[in-house]
Design a protein around this motif. Sequence first.
Motif, PDB file in Angstrom:
ATOM      1  N   MET A   1      -9.364  11.970   0.722  1.00  0.00           N
ATOM      2  CA  MET A   1      -9.172  11.149   1.904  1.00  0.00           C
ATOM      3  C   MET A   1      -8.473   9.842   1.540  1.00  0.00           C
ATOM      4  SD  MET A   1     -12.049  10.109   4.662  1.00  0.00           S
ATOM      5  CE  MET A   1     -12.271   8.353   4.724  1.00  0.00           C
ATOM      6  N   LYS A   2      -7.499   9.450   2.338  1.00  0.00           N
ATOM      7  CA  LYS A   2      -6.754   8.224   2.063  1.00  0.00           C
ATOM      8  C   LYS A   2      -7.483   7.000   2.611  1.00  0.00           C
ATOM      9  CE  LYS A   2      -2.298  10.420   2.042  1.00  0.00           C
ATOM     10  NZ  LYS A   2      -1.023  10.558   2.688  1.00  0.00           N
ATOM     11  N   ARG A   3      -7.407   5.922   1.863  1.00  0.00           N
ATOM     12  CA  ARG A   3      -8.017   4.676   2.307  1.00  0.00           C
ATOM     13  C   ARG A   3      -7.080   3.935   3.249  1.00  0.00           C
ATOM     14  NH1 ARG A   3     -10.853   1.852  -2.915  1.00  0.00           N
ATOM     15  NH2 ARG A   3     -11.980   3.674  -3.636  1.00  0.00           N
ATOM     16  N   LEU A   4      -7.682   3.142   4.142  1.00  0.00           N
ATOM     17  CA  LEU A   4      -6.885   2.281   5.019  1.00  0.00           C
ATOM     18  C   LEU A   4      -6.568   0.969   4.320  1.00  0.00           C
ATOM     19  CD1 LEU A   4      -8.773   2.872   8.374  1.00  0.00           C
ATOM     20  CD2 LEU A   4      -6.521   3.727   7.731  1.00  0.00           C
ATOM     21  N   HIS A   5      -7.395   0.606   3.351  1.00  0.00           N
ATOM     22  CA  HIS A   5      -7.207  -0.649   2.620  1.00  0.00           C
ATOM     23  C   HIS A   5      -7.691  -0.433   1.193  1.00  0.00           C
ATOM     24  CE1 HIS A   5      -6.874  -4.846   1.711  1.00  0.00           C
ATOM     25  NE2 HIS A   5      -8.158  -4.962   1.465  1.00  0.00           N
ATOM     26  N   TYR A   6      -7.220  -1.282   0.291  1.00  0.00           N
ATOM     27  CA  TYR A   6      -7.637  -1.178  -1.107  1.00  0.00           C
ATOM     28  C   TYR A   6      -7.839  -2.586  -1.655  1.00  0.00           C
ATOM     29  CZ  TYR A   6      -7.577  -0.373  -6.119  1.00  0.00           C
ATOM     30  OH  TYR A   6      -7.906  -0.356  -7.453  1.00  0.00           O
ATOM     31  N   GLN A   7      -8.979  -2.809  -2.297  1.00  0.00           N
ATOM     32  CA  GLN A   7      -9.271  -4.110  -2.906  1.00  0.00           C
ATOM     33  C   GLN A   7      -8.908  -4.063  -4.394  1.00  0.00           C
ATOM     34  OE1 GLN A   7     -10.610  -6.846  -1.152  1.00  0.00           O
ATOM     35  NE2 GLN A   7     -10.038  -7.959  -2.994  1.00  0.00           N
ATOM     36  N   ILE A   8      -7.926  -4.871  -4.775  1.00  0.00           N
ATOM     37  CA  ILE A   8      -7.506  -4.957  -6.178  1.00  0.00           C
ATOM     38  C   ILE A   8      -8.646  -5.534  -7.012  1.00  0.00           C
ATOM     39  CG2 ILE A   8      -5.965  -6.229  -7.753  1.00  0.00           C
ATOM     40  CD1 ILE A   8      -3.759  -5.866  -5.627  1.00  0.00           C
ATOM     41  N   HIS A   9      -8.850  -4.972  -8.194  1.00  0.00           N
ATOM     42  CA  HIS A   9      -9.878  -5.465  -9.107  1.00  0.00           C
ATOM     43  C   HIS A   9      -9.349  -5.362 -10.538  1.00  0.00           C
ATOM     44  CE1 HIS A   9     -10.898  -1.256 -10.038  1.00  0.00           C
ATOM     45  NE2 HIS A   9     -10.740  -1.057  -8.736  1.00  0.00           N
ATOM     46  N   GLU A  10     -10.193  -5.675 -11.518  1.00  0.00           N
ATOM     47  CA  GLU A  10      -9.718  -5.783 -12.897  1.00  0.00           C
ATOM     48  C   GLU A  10      -9.218  -4.467 -13.481  1.00  0.00           C
ATOM     49  OE1 GLU A  10     -12.781  -7.210 -15.477  1.00  0.00           O
ATOM     50  OE2 GLU A  10     -14.284  -5.854 -14.637  1.00  0.00           O
ATOM     51  N   GLU A  11      -9.636  -3.340 -12.938  1.00  0.00           N
ATOM     52  CA  GLU A  11      -9.201  -2.044 -13.460  1.00  0.00           C
ATOM     53  C   GLU A  11      -7.953  -1.498 -12.751  1.00  0.00           C
ATOM     54  OE1 GLU A  11     -10.436  -1.054 -16.161  1.00  0.00           O
ATOM     55  OE2 GLU A  11     -12.149  -2.402 -16.198  1.00  0.00           O
ATOM     56  N   THR A  12      -7.424  -2.225 -11.766  1.00  0.00           N
ATOM     57  CA  THR A  12      -6.228  -1.770 -11.052  1.00  0.00           C
ATOM     58  C   THR A  12      -5.013  -1.971 -11.956  1.00  0.00           C
ATOM     59  OG1 THR A  12      -7.240  -2.519  -8.983  1.00  0.00           O
ATOM     60  CG2 THR A  12      -4.886  -1.971  -8.928  1.00  0.00           C
ATOM     61  N   MET A  13      -4.281  -0.887 -12.235  1.00  0.00           N
ATOM     62  CA  MET A  13      -3.142  -0.949 -13.153  1.00  0.00           C
ATOM     63  C   MET A  13      -1.804  -1.055 -12.421  1.00  0.00           C
ATOM     64  SD  MET A  13      -4.147   1.833 -16.106  1.00  0.00           S
ATOM     65  CE  MET A  13      -3.743   3.236 -15.072  1.00  0.00           C
ATOM     66  N   TYR A  14      -1.664  -0.298 -11.343  1.00  0.00           N
ATOM     67  CA  TYR A  14      -0.383  -0.285 -10.632  1.00  0.00           C
ATOM     68  C   TYR A  14      -0.576   0.156  -9.188  1.00  0.00           C
ATOM     69  CZ  TYR A  14      -0.582   4.742 -11.650  1.00  0.00           C
ATOM     70  OH  TYR A  14      -0.978   6.052 -11.752  1.00  0.00           O
ATOM     71  N   ILE A  15       0.419  -0.174  -8.370  1.00  0.00           N
ATOM     72  CA  ILE A  15       0.497   0.273  -6.981  1.00  0.00           C
ATOM     73  C   ILE A  15       1.935   0.748  -6.787  1.00  0.00           C
ATOM     74  CG2 ILE A  15       0.197  -0.367  -4.550  1.00  0.00           C
ATOM     75  CD1 ILE A  15      -1.385  -2.879  -5.777  1.00  0.00           C
ATOM     76  N   VAL A  16       2.111   2.047  -6.580  1.00  0.00           N
ATOM     77  CA  VAL A  16       3.457   2.621  -6.469  1.00  0.00           C
ATOM     78  C   VAL A  16       3.606   3.344  -5.133  1.00  0.00           C
ATOM     79  CG1 VAL A  16       3.748   2.817  -8.982  1.00  0.00           C
ATOM     80  CG2 VAL A  16       2.808   4.745  -7.692  1.00  0.00           C
ATOM     81  N   PRO A  17       4.856   3.469  -4.649  1.00  0.00           N
ATOM     82  CA  PRO A  17       5.062   4.108  -3.345  1.00  0.00           C
ATOM     83  C   PRO A  17       5.029   5.630  -3.425  1.00  0.00           C
ATOM     84  CG  PRO A  17       7.163   3.404  -4.246  1.00  0.00           C
ATOM     85  CD  PRO A  17       6.107   2.957  -5.224  1.00  0.00           C
ATOM     86  N   ILE A  18       4.528   6.244  -2.365  1.00  0.00           N
ATOM     87  CA  ILE A  18       4.632   7.691  -2.189  1.00  0.00           C
ATOM     88  C   ILE A  18       5.133   7.943  -0.767  1.00  0.00           C
ATOM     89  CG2 ILE A  18       2.928   8.410  -3.912  1.00  0.00           C
ATOM     90  CD1 ILE A  18       0.866   8.654  -1.656  1.00  0.00           C
ATOM     91  N   ASP A  19       5.913   8.999  -0.611  1.00  0.00           N
ATOM     92  CA  ASP A  19       6.459   9.342   0.703  1.00  0.00           C
ATOM     93  C   ASP A  19       5.553  10.376   1.359  1.00  0.00           C
ATOM     94  OD1 ASP A  19       7.927  10.510   2.841  1.00  0.00           O
ATOM     95  OD2 ASP A  19       9.786   9.804   1.936  1.00  0.00           O
ATOM     96  N   ASN A  20       5.030  10.030   2.528  1.00  0.00           N
ATOM     97  CA  ASN A  20       4.181  10.938   3.277  1.00  0.00           C
ATOM     98  C   ASN A  20       4.859  11.249   4.609  1.00  0.00           C
ATOM     99  OD1 ASN A  20       2.095  12.461   4.330  1.00  0.00           O
ATOM    100  ND2 ASN A  20       0.808  10.688   4.806  1.00  0.00           N
ATOM    101  N   ASP A  21       5.692  12.293   4.623  1.00  0.00           N
ATOM    102  CA  ASP A  21       6.446  12.672   5.822  1.00  0.00           C
ATOM    103  C   ASP A  21       7.230  11.508   6.409  1.00  0.00           C
ATOM    104  OD1 ASP A  21       5.620  15.349   5.739  1.00  0.00           O
ATOM    105  OD2 ASP A  21       3.765  14.889   6.828  1.00  0.00           O
ATOM    106  N   GLY A  22       7.940  10.794   5.549  1.00  0.00           N
ATOM    107  CA  GLY A  22       8.778   9.682   6.002  1.00  0.00           C
ATOM    108  C   GLY A  22       8.067   8.343   6.066  1.00  0.00           C
ATOM    109  N   MET A  23       6.755   8.330   5.909  1.00  0.00           N
ATOM    110  CA  MET A  23       5.986   7.082   5.885  1.00  0.00           C
ATOM    111  C   MET A  23       5.745   6.700   4.425  1.00  0.00           C
ATOM    112  SD  MET A  23       5.353   6.169   9.031  1.00  0.00           S
ATOM    113  CE  MET A  23       4.027   5.008   8.862  1.00  0.00           C
ATOM    114  N   ILE A  24       6.025   5.435   4.094  1.00  0.00           N
ATOM    115  CA  ILE A  24       5.775   4.972   2.720  1.00  0.00           C
ATOM    116  C   ILE A  24       4.330   4.501   2.617  1.00  0.00           C
ATOM    117  CG2 ILE A  24       6.453   3.359   0.900  1.00  0.00           C
ATOM    118  CD1 ILE A  24       8.546   5.526   1.616  1.00  0.00           C
TER     119      ILE A  24
END
Length: 198
Positions: A1-24
């Motif tokens: 299940m996809k999250r609506l929001h994400y809280q960055i914390h010390e273990e977060t390494m990267y945030i990269v784009p993915i294409d979901n039927d034309g939505m980034i």
Amino acid sequence: MKRLHYQIHEETMYIVPIDNDGMIESRIGEAYGEGIECRLNPNKVIERNCRSHSQNYHARKDLSRTLTGISSKVPIIIDLFGSYIYFCTHSDRISENNWFNINHIQSYMNDEGMTRVLFSNNEERIIDISYTSFNNQYLNALKLHYKFNQQKEKYQKKEMSMQFQYPTMGRGEAARVNETIYHSYISYINGLEVKREV
């Protein structure tokens, strides 16, 4: 299940784009466990996390510019203590942007015109950006880290010298002074941002 929001914390390494039927949307890598998917694009994840750390994204950009003089693809301090510094691969006007936490970059190398990045957990990703550009963005983030810590140390030395003027404080008084120093530090950092706007 996809999250609506994400809280960055010390273990977060990267945030990269993915294409979901034309939505980034975003794929978020953490040092432990599987990647996480979020419905927001990477820029929106960064913007919302700046807000959750008491400042908007544009104020964070202004702080970075003030400290470093960098004017393009500006690295960002998510929190006021400099723990989470992220750099991007493209302009923030482009939703297909990649954001990387400098604390989790172990190494990177040229890979046929792109950049292969090795993270702190030994995960590898190939990023569609030249080695030269990636290296430049990484060095800009290190510059921000250095300049921010320089300012923080200057401020802390000043505050510590004030503490030594009152060596006989009890535990409760010391806690109040520490709380005052914390709020004073927040005001100081916000003042750097205000100076930029003037």
